[in-house]
Design a protein around this motif. Structure first.
Motif, PDB file in Angstrom:
ATOM      1  N   MET A   1       0.944  -1.000   0.274  1.00  0.00           N
ATOM      2  CA  MET A   1      -0.044   0.384   0.017  1.00  0.00           C
ATOM      3  C   MET A   1       1.051   1.287   0.259  1.00  0.00           C
ATOM      4  O   MET A   1       1.730   1.388   1.235  1.00  0.00           O
ATOM      5  N   LEU A   2       0.537   2.104  -0.826  1.00  0.00           N
ATOM      6  CA  LEU A   2       1.429   3.214  -1.052  1.00  0.00           C
ATOM      7  C   LEU A   2       0.667   3.842   0.443  1.00  0.00           C
ATOM      8  O   LEU A   2       0.017   4.057   0.856  1.00  0.00           O
ATOM      9  N   THR A   4      -0.136   7.794   2.181  1.00  0.00           N
ATOM     10  CA  THR A   4      -1.627   8.056   1.413  1.00  0.00           C
ATOM     11  C   THR A   4      -1.452   9.524   0.768  1.00  0.00           C
ATOM     12  O   THR A   4      -1.846   9.843  -0.539  1.00  0.00           O
ATOM     13  N   ASN A   5      -0.387  10.441   1.026  1.00  0.00           N
ATOM     14  CA  ASN A   5       0.005  12.203   0.781  1.00  0.00           C
ATOM     15  C   ASN A   5       0.647  11.382  -1.380  1.00  0.00           C
ATOM     16  O   ASN A   5       0.320  11.777  -1.153  1.00  0.00           O
ATOM     17  N   ALA A   7      -0.240   8.668  -2.251  1.00  0.00           N
ATOM     18  CA  ALA A   7      -0.980   8.385  -3.216  1.00  0.00           C
ATOM     19  C   ALA A   7      -1.342   9.530  -4.157  1.00  0.00           C
ATOM     20  O   ALA A   7      -2.424   9.296  -4.861  1.00  0.00           O
ATOM     21  N   GLU A   8      -2.340   9.982  -2.846  1.00  0.00           N
ATOM     22  CA  GLU A   8      -2.983  11.370  -3.216  1.00  0.00           C
ATOM     23  C   GLU A   8      -2.174  12.134  -5.038  1.00  0.00           C
ATOM     24  O   GLU A   8      -2.918  12.660  -5.016  1.00  0.00           O
ATOM     25  N   CYS A  11      -2.423   9.914  -7.958  1.00  0.00           N
ATOM     26  CA  CYS A  11      -4.115   9.807  -8.633  1.00  0.00           C
ATOM     27  C   CYS A  11      -4.295  11.383  -8.968  1.00  0.00           C
ATOM     28  O   CYS A  11      -4.675  11.313 -10.280  1.00  0.00           O
ATOM     29  N   LYS A  12      -3.396  12.322  -8.675  1.00  0.00           N
ATOM     30  CA  LYS A  12      -3.463  13.762  -9.931  1.00  0.00           C
ATOM     31  C   LYS A  12      -2.982  13.845 -10.803  1.00  0.00           C
ATOM     32  O   LYS A  12      -3.228  13.777 -11.855  1.00  0.00           O
ATOM     33  N   TYR A  14      -2.370  10.863 -12.700  1.00  0.00           N
ATOM     34  CA  TYR A  14      -2.700   9.769 -13.324  1.00  0.00           C
ATOM     35  C   TYR A  14      -3.449  10.900 -14.095  1.00  0.00           C
ATOM     36  O   TYR A  14      -3.798  11.201 -15.182  1.00  0.00           O
ATOM     37  N   GLY A  15      -4.377  11.823 -13.432  1.00  0.00           N
ATOM     38  CA  GLY A  15      -5.745  12.721 -14.152  1.00  0.00           C
ATOM     39  C   GLY A  15      -4.878  13.471 -14.800  1.00  0.00           C
ATOM     40  O   GLY A  15      -5.822  14.190 -15.932  1.00  0.00           O
ATOM     41  N   LEU A  73      -1.766   2.177  -9.105  1.00  0.00           N
ATOM     42  CA  LEU A  73      -3.120   2.807  -8.588  1.00  0.00           C
ATOM     43  C   LEU A  73      -4.644   2.082  -8.391  1.00  0.00           C
ATOM     44  O   LEU A  73      -5.784   2.477  -8.273  1.00  0.00           O
ATOM     45  N   GLN A  74      -4.956   0.465  -9.177  1.00  0.00           N
ATOM     46  CA  GLN A  74      -5.409  -0.032  -9.194  1.00  0.00           C
ATOM     47  C   GLN A  74      -6.818   0.146 -10.323  1.00  0.00           C
ATOM     48  O   GLN A  74      -8.060   0.277  -9.971  1.00  0.00           O
ATOM     49  N   LEU A  75      -6.361   1.333 -11.189  1.00  0.00           N
ATOM     50  CA  LEU A  75      -7.869   1.829 -11.788  1.00  0.00           C
ATOM     51  C   LEU A  75      -7.438   1.353 -13.675  1.00  0.00           C
ATOM     52  O   LEU A  75      -7.776   2.017 -13.902  1.00  0.00           O
ATOM     53  N   TYR A 185     -12.994   8.945   2.028  1.00  0.00           N
ATOM     54  CA  TYR A 185     -12.575   9.837   1.909  1.00  0.00           C
ATOM     55  C   TYR A 185     -13.063  11.058   1.557  1.00  0.00           C
ATOM     56  O   TYR A 185     -14.659  11.104   1.367  1.00  0.00           O
TER      57      TYR A 185
ATOM     58  N   SER B 191     -10.449  12.497  -9.534  1.00  0.00           N
ATOM     59  CA  SER B 191      -9.069  12.336  -8.376  1.00  0.00           C
ATOM     60  C   SER B 191      -9.282  11.635  -7.000  1.00  0.00           C
ATOM     61  O   SER B 191      -8.564  10.343  -6.314  1.00  0.00           O
ATOM     62  N   ARG B 194     -10.811   8.454  -7.588  1.00  0.00           N
ATOM     63  CA  ARG B 194      -9.733   7.329  -7.662  1.00  0.00           C
ATOM     64  C   ARG B 194      -8.453   7.015  -7.180  1.00  0.00           C
ATOM     65  O   ARG B 194      -7.977   6.156  -6.414  1.00  0.00           O
ATOM     66  N   PHE B 195      -8.353   8.413  -5.553  1.00  0.00           N
ATOM     67  CA  PHE B 195      -7.856   7.811  -4.224  1.00  0.00           C
ATOM     68  C   PHE B 195      -8.875   6.637  -3.900  1.00  0.00           C
ATOM     69  O   PHE B 195      -8.636   6.157  -2.982  1.00  0.00           O
ATOM     70  N   VAL B 196      -9.729   6.844  -3.384  1.00  0.00           N
ATOM     71  CA  VAL B 196     -10.473   5.760  -2.886  1.00  0.00           C
ATOM     72  C   VAL B 196     -10.593   4.121  -3.475  1.00  0.00           C
ATOM     73  O   VAL B 196      -9.912   3.828  -2.652  1.00  0.00           O
ATOM     74  N   SER B 198      -7.821   3.609  -4.642  1.00  0.00           N
ATOM     75  CA  SER B 198      -6.575   3.481  -5.148  1.00  0.00           C
ATOM     76  C   SER B 198      -6.068   2.465  -3.280  1.00  0.00           C
ATOM     77  O   SER B 198      -5.085   1.805  -3.205  1.00  0.00           O
ATOM     78  N   GLN B 199      -6.881   3.117  -3.230  1.00  0.00           N
ATOM     79  CA  GLN B 199      -6.647   2.449  -1.395  1.00  0.00           C
ATOM     80  C   GLN B 199      -7.500   1.053  -1.177  1.00  0.00           C
ATOM     81  O   GLN B 199      -7.823   0.616   0.082  1.00  0.00           O
TER      82      GLN B 199
END
Lengths: 200, 200
Positions: A1-2, A4-5, A7-8, A11-12, A14-15, A73-75, A185, B191, B194-196, B198-199
Protein backbone atom coordinates in the motif's frame (compact mmCIF):
# COMPACT_ATOMS: atom_id res chain seq x y z
CA UNK A 1 0.00 0.00 0.00
CA UNK A 2 1.32 3.45 -0.97
CA UNK A 3 1.47 6.18 1.72
CA UNK A 4 -1.70 8.33 1.70
CA UNK A 5 -0.05 11.59 0.56
CA UNK A 6 1.86 9.84 -2.21
CA UNK A 7 -1.27 8.03 -3.41
CA UNK A 8 -3.23 11.30 -3.41
CA UNK A 9 -0.59 13.02 -5.56
CA UNK A 10 -0.20 10.03 -7.88
CA UNK A 11 -3.98 10.11 -8.48
CA UNK A 12 -3.66 13.76 -9.50
CA UNK A 13 -0.71 12.98 -11.77
CA UNK A 14 -2.76 10.22 -13.38
CA UNK A 15 -5.60 12.70 -13.97
CA UNK A 16 -3.22 15.20 -15.57
CA UNK A 17 -1.79 12.51 -17.85
CA UNK A 18 -5.30 11.57 -19.01
CA UNK A 19 -5.89 15.20 -19.97
CA UNK A 20 -2.57 15.95 -21.71
CA UNK A 21 -2.38 12.51 -23.33
CA UNK A 22 -2.90 13.83 -26.83
CA UNK A 23 -0.61 16.82 -26.51
CA UNK A 24 2.85 15.24 -26.53
CA UNK A 25 4.86 12.07 -25.97
CA UNK A 26 6.84 13.12 -22.88
CA UNK A 27 6.30 15.15 -19.74
CA UNK A 28 8.95 16.37 -17.30
CA UNK A 29 8.72 16.36 -13.51
CA UNK A 30 8.97 20.16 -13.68
CA UNK A 31 5.91 20.41 -15.94
CA UNK A 32 3.94 18.06 -13.68
CA UNK A 33 5.06 20.00 -10.60
CA UNK A 34 3.92 23.30 -12.08
CA UNK A 35 0.51 21.86 -12.99
CA UNK A 36 0.08 20.44 -9.49
CA UNK A 37 1.46 23.33 -7.48
CA UNK A 38 4.23 21.26 -5.91
CA UNK A 39 7.99 20.78 -6.42
CA UNK A 40 9.63 18.60 -9.08
CA UNK A 41 11.52 16.86 -6.27
CA UNK A 42 8.22 15.71 -4.75
CA UNK A 43 6.98 14.52 -8.15
CA UNK A 44 10.16 12.49 -8.78
CA UNK A 45 10.03 11.03 -5.27
CA UNK A 46 6.36 10.03 -5.65
CA UNK A 47 6.91 8.43 -9.04
CA UNK A 48 10.09 6.68 -7.90
CA UNK A 49 7.97 5.01 -5.19
CA UNK A 50 6.48 2.99 -8.06
CA UNK A 51 9.96 1.66 -8.84
CA UNK A 52 9.01 0.88 -12.39
CA UNK A 53 9.28 4.01 -14.50
CA UNK A 54 12.28 5.11 -16.51
CA UNK A 55 13.07 8.80 -16.56
CA UNK A 56 14.98 9.97 -19.63
CA UNK A 57 16.29 13.30 -20.84
CA UNK A 58 12.89 14.16 -22.24
CA UNK A 59 11.12 13.28 -18.99
CA UNK A 60 8.56 10.55 -18.48
CA UNK A 61 6.94 8.80 -21.42
CA UNK A 62 3.27 9.71 -20.96
CA UNK A 63 1.89 6.38 -22.16
CA UNK A 64 4.26 4.33 -20.00
CA UNK A 65 3.79 6.43 -16.87
CA UNK A 66 0.03 6.40 -17.35
CA UNK A 67 -0.10 2.62 -17.65
CA UNK A 68 2.21 2.02 -14.65
CA UNK A 69 0.18 4.45 -12.55
CA UNK A 70 -3.08 2.84 -13.63
CA UNK A 71 -1.83 -0.53 -12.39
CA UNK A 72 -0.32 0.80 -9.14
CA UNK A 73 -3.51 2.71 -8.31
CA UNK A 74 -5.73 -0.22 -9.30
CA UNK A 75 -7.41 1.87 -11.99
CA UNK A 76 -7.01 -0.70 -14.76
CA UNK A 77 -10.64 -1.82 -14.46
CA UNK A 78 -13.82 0.19 -13.87
CA UNK A 79 -15.20 0.18 -10.33
CA UNK A 80 -18.93 -0.20 -9.91
CA UNK A 81 -20.17 2.84 -8.02
CA UNK A 82 -23.45 4.36 -6.88
CA UNK A 83 -24.63 7.79 -5.76
CA UNK A 84 -26.92 8.13 -2.75
CA UNK A 85 -28.91 11.38 -2.59
CA UNK A 86 -30.11 12.90 -5.86
CA UNK A 87 -30.57 16.52 -4.85
CA UNK A 88 -28.80 19.16 -6.93
CA UNK A 89 -25.34 17.92 -5.95
CA UNK A 90 -26.12 14.22 -6.35
CA UNK A 91 -27.73 14.69 -9.75
CA UNK A 92 -24.81 16.92 -10.81
CA UNK A 93 -22.50 14.03 -9.87
CA UNK A 94 -24.65 11.56 -11.85
CA UNK A 95 -23.73 13.48 -14.99
CA UNK A 96 -20.32 14.85 -13.94
CA UNK A 97 -18.34 15.15 -17.15
CA UNK A 98 -15.10 13.60 -16.04
CA UNK A 99 -16.58 10.54 -14.30
CA UNK A 100 -17.94 9.24 -17.58
CA UNK A 101 -15.67 6.79 -19.36
CA UNK A 102 -12.95 7.35 -16.82
CA UNK A 103 -12.60 4.11 -14.95
CA UNK A 104 -15.79 4.53 -12.98
CA UNK A 105 -19.10 2.89 -13.72
CA UNK A 106 -21.85 4.79 -11.97
CA UNK A 107 -24.41 1.99 -12.07
CA UNK A 108 -27.13 3.29 -9.74
CA UNK A 109 -28.58 6.36 -8.03
CA UNK A 110 -30.73 6.43 -4.90
CA UNK A 111 -33.04 8.93 -3.25
CA UNK A 112 -35.61 8.84 -0.46
CA UNK A 113 -38.06 10.93 -2.52
CA UNK A 114 -40.06 8.67 -4.83
CA UNK A 115 -41.36 11.62 -6.88
CA UNK A 116 -37.82 12.74 -7.57
CA UNK A 117 -36.88 9.25 -8.75
CA UNK A 118 -39.78 9.23 -11.17
CA UNK A 119 -39.04 12.69 -12.53
CA UNK A 120 -35.23 12.65 -12.78
CA UNK A 121 -33.75 12.64 -16.30
CA UNK A 122 -30.67 10.44 -16.48
CA UNK A 123 -29.35 7.40 -18.30
CA UNK A 124 -28.50 5.75 -14.98
CA UNK A 125 -30.86 3.41 -13.12
CA UNK A 126 -32.38 5.10 -10.05
CA UNK A 127 -34.02 3.49 -7.02
CA UNK A 128 -35.68 4.42 -3.72
CA UNK A 129 -33.11 4.43 -0.91
CA UNK A 130 -35.11 1.67 0.81
CA UNK A 131 -33.67 -0.67 -1.85
CA UNK A 132 -30.06 0.45 -1.27
CA UNK A 133 -28.97 -2.71 0.53
CA UNK A 134 -30.50 -5.05 -2.04
CA UNK A 135 -29.32 -3.19 -5.17
CA UNK A 136 -25.74 -2.80 -3.87
CA UNK A 137 -25.58 -6.56 -3.29
CA UNK A 138 -27.25 -7.53 -6.59
CA UNK A 139 -25.12 -5.22 -8.69
CA UNK A 140 -21.89 -5.94 -6.72
CA UNK A 141 -21.35 -2.21 -6.16
CA UNK A 142 -17.92 -1.50 -4.63
CA UNK A 143 -17.92 2.28 -4.12
CA UNK A 144 -20.63 4.48 -2.62
CA UNK A 145 -20.83 8.24 -3.14
CA UNK A 146 -22.80 9.99 -0.39
CA UNK A 147 -24.61 13.20 -1.34
CA UNK A 148 -27.42 13.23 1.23
CA UNK A 149 -27.93 15.94 3.89
CA UNK A 150 -25.64 15.59 6.92
CA UNK A 151 -28.33 14.22 9.23
CA UNK A 152 -28.82 11.04 7.19
CA UNK A 153 -25.20 10.53 6.05
CA UNK A 154 -24.18 8.12 8.84
CA UNK A 155 -27.23 5.91 8.30
CA UNK A 156 -26.51 5.70 4.56
CA UNK A 157 -22.82 4.94 5.23
CA UNK A 158 -23.73 2.16 7.65
CA UNK A 159 -26.09 0.58 5.10
CA UNK A 160 -23.48 0.86 2.34
CA UNK A 161 -20.87 -0.86 4.50
CA UNK A 162 -23.27 -3.61 5.57
CA UNK A 163 -24.14 -4.22 1.89
CA UNK A 164 -20.48 -4.81 1.02
CA UNK A 165 -19.17 -1.50 -0.31
CA UNK A 166 -15.37 -1.20 0.07
CA UNK A 167 -14.94 2.54 -0.40
CA UNK A 168 -16.96 5.68 0.33
CA UNK A 169 -16.64 9.20 -1.06
CA UNK A 170 -18.53 11.48 1.32
CA UNK A 171 -19.83 14.81 0.00
CA UNK A 172 -21.94 15.58 3.05
CA UNK A 173 -20.44 17.83 5.74
CA UNK A 174 -21.09 15.07 8.33
CA UNK A 175 -18.16 13.30 10.01
CA UNK A 176 -19.17 9.72 9.33
CA UNK A 177 -17.57 6.62 10.84
CA UNK A 178 -16.79 3.41 9.00
CA UNK A 179 -14.85 0.25 9.96
CA UNK A 180 -11.08 0.57 9.38
CA UNK A 181 -11.12 -1.85 6.42
CA UNK A 182 -13.44 0.50 4.47
CA UNK A 183 -11.80 3.41 2.64
CA UNK A 184 -13.36 6.79 3.41
CA UNK A 185 -12.57 10.09 1.71
CA UNK A 186 -14.34 13.31 2.68
CA UNK A 187 -14.97 15.99 0.07
CA UNK A 188 -15.71 18.77 2.46
CA UNK A 189 -16.57 21.93 0.49
CA UNK A 190 -16.68 24.15 3.54
CA UNK A 191 -13.23 23.04 4.73
CA UNK A 192 -11.91 23.67 1.23
CA UNK A 193 -13.37 27.17 1.16
CA UNK A 194 -12.01 27.82 4.66
CA UNK A 195 -8.59 26.64 3.51
CA UNK A 196 -8.63 29.11 0.60
CA UNK A 197 -9.53 31.94 2.97
CA UNK A 198 -6.88 30.91 5.52
CA UNK A 199 -4.17 31.19 2.87
CA UNK A 200 -5.26 34.60 1.47
CA UNK B 1 1.64 31.68 7.33
CA UNK B 2 0.87 28.16 8.55
CA UNK B 3 2.26 25.18 6.55
CA UNK B 4 -0.26 23.93 3.96
CA UNK B 5 -0.92 20.51 5.55
CA UNK B 6 -1.33 22.02 9.01
CA UNK B 7 -3.71 24.70 7.69
CA UNK B 8 -5.78 22.05 5.87
CA UNK B 9 -6.14 19.97 9.03
CA UNK B 10 -6.85 23.01 11.22
CA UNK B 11 -9.68 23.97 8.81
CA UNK B 12 -11.16 20.50 9.30
CA UNK B 13 -10.79 20.76 13.09
CA UNK B 14 -12.57 24.13 12.96
CA UNK B 15 -15.41 22.53 10.98
CA UNK B 16 -15.73 19.70 13.51
CA UNK B 17 -15.84 22.19 16.39
CA UNK B 18 -18.64 24.12 14.67
CA UNK B 19 -20.64 20.89 14.49
CA UNK B 20 -20.04 19.52 17.98
CA UNK B 21 -20.24 22.94 19.65
CA UNK B 22 -23.47 22.19 21.42
CA UNK B 23 -22.56 18.70 22.54
CA UNK B 24 -20.00 19.33 25.27
CA UNK B 25 -17.56 21.81 26.75
CA UNK B 26 -14.31 19.97 26.04
CA UNK B 27 -12.85 17.80 23.32
CA UNK B 28 -9.70 15.66 23.51
CA UNK B 29 -7.05 15.30 20.81
CA UNK B 30 -7.99 11.62 20.67
CA UNK B 31 -11.63 12.41 19.89
CA UNK B 32 -10.59 14.91 17.20
CA UNK B 33 -8.12 12.40 15.76
CA UNK B 34 -10.76 9.70 15.51
CA UNK B 35 -13.20 12.07 13.77
CA UNK B 36 -10.52 13.13 11.28
CA UNK B 37 -8.90 9.78 10.64
CA UNK B 38 -5.48 10.88 11.88
CA UNK B 39 -3.39 10.44 15.06
CA UNK B 40 -3.79 12.42 18.26
CA UNK B 41 -0.08 13.28 18.03
CA UNK B 42 -0.73 15.06 14.70
CA UNK B 43 -3.70 16.91 16.18
CA UNK B 44 -1.68 18.11 19.18
CA UNK B 45 1.21 19.15 16.95
CA UNK B 46 -1.11 21.08 14.60
CA UNK B 47 -2.86 22.87 17.43
CA UNK B 48 0.41 23.60 19.24
CA UNK B 49 1.51 25.45 16.06
CA UNK B 50 -1.02 28.09 17.10
CA UNK B 51 0.92 28.56 20.34
CA UNK B 52 -2.11 29.96 22.09
CA UNK B 53 -4.29 27.14 23.32
CA UNK B 54 -4.18 25.55 26.74
CA UNK B 55 -4.65 21.79 26.94
CA UNK B 56 -6.01 20.54 30.24
CA UNK B 57 -6.95 17.15 31.64
CA UNK B 58 -10.32 17.37 29.95
CA UNK B 59 -8.81 18.29 26.58
CA UNK B 60 -9.33 21.51 24.67
CA UNK B 61 -12.06 23.93 25.64
CA UNK B 62 -14.25 23.93 22.53
CA UNK B 63 -15.16 27.62 22.69
CA UNK B 64 -11.56 28.75 23.24
CA UNK B 65 -10.08 26.49 20.56
CA UNK B 66 -12.77 27.53 18.12
CA UNK B 67 -12.12 31.22 18.66
CA UNK B 68 -8.31 30.89 18.43
CA UNK B 69 -8.64 28.81 15.24
CA UNK B 70 -11.08 31.32 13.75
CA UNK B 71 -8.52 34.08 14.24
CA UNK B 72 -5.51 32.05 13.03
CA UNK B 73 -7.37 30.92 9.91
CA UNK B 74 -8.76 34.42 9.26
CA UNK B 75 -12.32 33.15 9.56
CA UNK B 76 -13.47 35.82 11.99
CA UNK B 77 -15.23 37.78 9.23
CA UNK B 78 -17.30 36.60 6.26
CA UNK B 79 -15.52 36.55 2.88
CA UNK B 80 -17.44 37.83 -0.12
CA UNK B 81 -17.59 35.00 -2.64
CA UNK B 82 -19.17 34.25 -6.00
CA UNK B 83 -19.95 31.13 -8.01
CA UNK B 84 -19.24 31.04 -11.74
CA UNK B 85 -21.18 28.40 -13.69
CA UNK B 86 -24.74 27.63 -12.59
CA UNK B 87 -25.21 24.16 -14.03
CA UNK B 88 -26.31 21.41 -11.64
CA UNK B 89 -23.11 21.60 -9.61
CA UNK B 90 -22.94 25.41 -9.47
CA UNK B 91 -26.58 25.75 -8.46
CA UNK B 92 -26.09 22.98 -5.87
CA UNK B 93 -23.24 25.06 -4.44
CA UNK B 94 -25.42 28.21 -4.41
CA UNK B 95 -27.65 26.50 -1.88
CA UNK B 96 -25.09 24.18 -0.20
CA UNK B 97 -26.33 23.76 3.34
CA UNK B 98 -23.09 24.31 5.18
CA UNK B 99 -21.95 27.42 3.28
CA UNK B 100 -24.90 29.38 4.62
CA UNK B 101 -24.19 31.33 7.76
CA UNK B 102 -20.74 29.81 8.01
CA UNK B 103 -18.33 32.63 7.41
CA UNK B 104 -18.96 32.82 3.68
CA UNK B 105 -21.15 35.33 1.92
CA UNK B 106 -22.06 34.00 -1.49
CA UNK B 107 -23.03 37.37 -2.97
CA UNK B 108 -23.33 36.55 -6.69
CA UNK B 109 -23.73 33.78 -9.26
CA UNK B 110 -22.77 33.91 -12.94
CA UNK B 111 -23.63 31.91 -16.03
CA UNK B 112 -23.14 32.31 -19.77
CA UNK B 113 -26.71 31.17 -20.44
CA UNK B 114 -29.11 34.12 -20.14
CA UNK B 115 -32.18 31.86 -20.09
CA UNK B 116 -30.75 29.96 -17.13
CA UNK B 117 -30.16 33.20 -15.26
CA UNK B 118 -33.76 34.24 -15.79
CA UNK B 119 -35.17 30.89 -14.71
CA UNK B 120 -32.98 29.98 -11.75
CA UNK B 121 -34.65 29.99 -8.33
CA UNK B 122 -32.31 31.35 -5.69
CA UNK B 123 -32.06 34.15 -3.14
CA UNK B 124 -28.66 35.14 -4.52
CA UNK B 125 -28.18 37.78 -7.23
CA UNK B 126 -27.28 36.17 -10.59
CA UNK B 127 -25.63 37.79 -13.63
CA UNK B 128 -24.48 36.95 -17.15
CA UNK B 129 -20.80 35.97 -17.09
CA UNK B 130 -20.05 38.93 -19.38
CA UNK B 131 -20.54 41.12 -16.29
CA UNK B 132 -18.15 39.04 -14.13
CA UNK B 133 -15.34 41.60 -14.14
CA UNK B 134 -17.60 44.53 -13.29
CA UNK B 135 -19.66 42.80 -10.58
CA UNK B 136 -16.56 41.36 -8.83
CA UNK B 137 -15.08 44.86 -8.65
CA UNK B 138 -18.32 46.60 -7.60
CA UNK B 139 -19.12 44.07 -4.89
CA UNK B 140 -15.48 43.71 -3.74
CA UNK B 141 -15.66 39.95 -4.14
CA UNK B 142 -12.58 38.19 -2.71
CA UNK B 143 -13.16 34.52 -3.49
CA UNK B 144 -14.31 32.92 -6.76
CA UNK B 145 -15.77 29.43 -6.99
CA UNK B 146 -15.40 27.92 -10.47
CA UNK B 147 -18.05 25.41 -11.55
CA UNK B 148 -17.90 25.80 -15.34
CA UNK B 149 -16.94 23.02 -17.80
CA UNK B 150 -13.19 22.41 -18.07
CA UNK B 151 -12.79 24.15 -21.43
CA UNK B 152 -13.80 27.57 -20.06
CA UNK B 153 -12.26 27.27 -16.57
CA UNK B 154 -8.96 29.00 -17.38
CA UNK B 155 -10.70 31.97 -19.02
CA UNK B 156 -12.95 32.41 -15.99
CA UNK B 157 -9.97 32.12 -13.63
CA UNK B 158 -8.04 34.76 -15.58
CA UNK B 159 -11.00 37.17 -15.45
CA UNK B 160 -11.48 36.55 -11.72
CA UNK B 161 -7.81 37.28 -11.02
CA UNK B 162 -7.84 40.43 -13.17
CA UNK B 163 -10.92 41.65 -11.32
CA UNK B 164 -9.16 41.38 -7.97
CA UNK B 165 -10.16 38.03 -6.51
CA UNK B 166 -7.58 36.72 -3.98
CA UNK B 167 -8.62 33.08 -3.78
CA UNK B 168 -10.14 30.49 -6.12
CA UNK B 169 -11.85 27.19 -5.38
CA UNK B 170 -11.84 25.21 -8.63
CA UNK B 171 -14.49 22.49 -9.10
CA UNK B 172 -13.74 21.95 -12.77
CA UNK B 173 -11.39 19.09 -13.70
CA UNK B 174 -9.16 21.60 -15.56
CA UNK B 175 -5.65 22.35 -14.29
CA UNK B 176 -5.88 26.13 -14.19
CA UNK B 177 -2.98 28.52 -13.65
CA UNK B 178 -3.04 31.62 -11.48
CA UNK B 179 -0.31 34.05 -10.31
CA UNK B 180 1.52 32.86 -7.20
CA UNK B 181 -0.09 35.52 -4.97
CA UNK B 182 -3.56 34.09 -5.66
CA UNK B 183 -4.63 31.09 -3.57
CA UNK B 184 -5.89 28.16 -5.65
CA UNK B 185 -7.50 24.98 -4.31
CA UNK B 186 -8.70 22.22 -6.64
CA UNK B 187 -11.71 20.11 -5.68
CA UNK B 188 -11.10 17.33 -8.14
CA UNK B 189 -13.91 14.76 -7.83
CA UNK B 190 -12.28 12.29 -10.19
CA UNK B 191 -8.97 12.35 -8.30
CA UNK B 192 -10.90 11.82 -5.08
CA UNK B 193 -12.74 8.84 -6.51
CA UNK B 194 -9.47 7.46 -7.91
CA UNK B 195 -7.90 7.88 -4.47
CA UNK B 196 -10.70 5.84 -2.86
CA UNK B 197 -10.23 3.08 -5.42
CA UNK B 198 -6.42 3.11 -5.04
CA UNK B 199 -6.77 2.44 -1.31
CA UNK B 200 -9.34 -0.37 -1.57
Amino acid sequence: MLPTNTAERLCKIYGILQMIKKDSGYVSSKELASMMGTTDFTIRKDISALNLVSFGRRGYHIGELSSVLGKALQLSRPYRSCIVGLGRLGSALLDYESFRGDGFDIVAGFDSNINKIERIRTQIAVYPVSELDQVVKNKSIEVGIIAVPHNSAQEVATTLVKSGVKGILNFSPAQIKVPSEVVLYNMDFTSALRFVVSQI
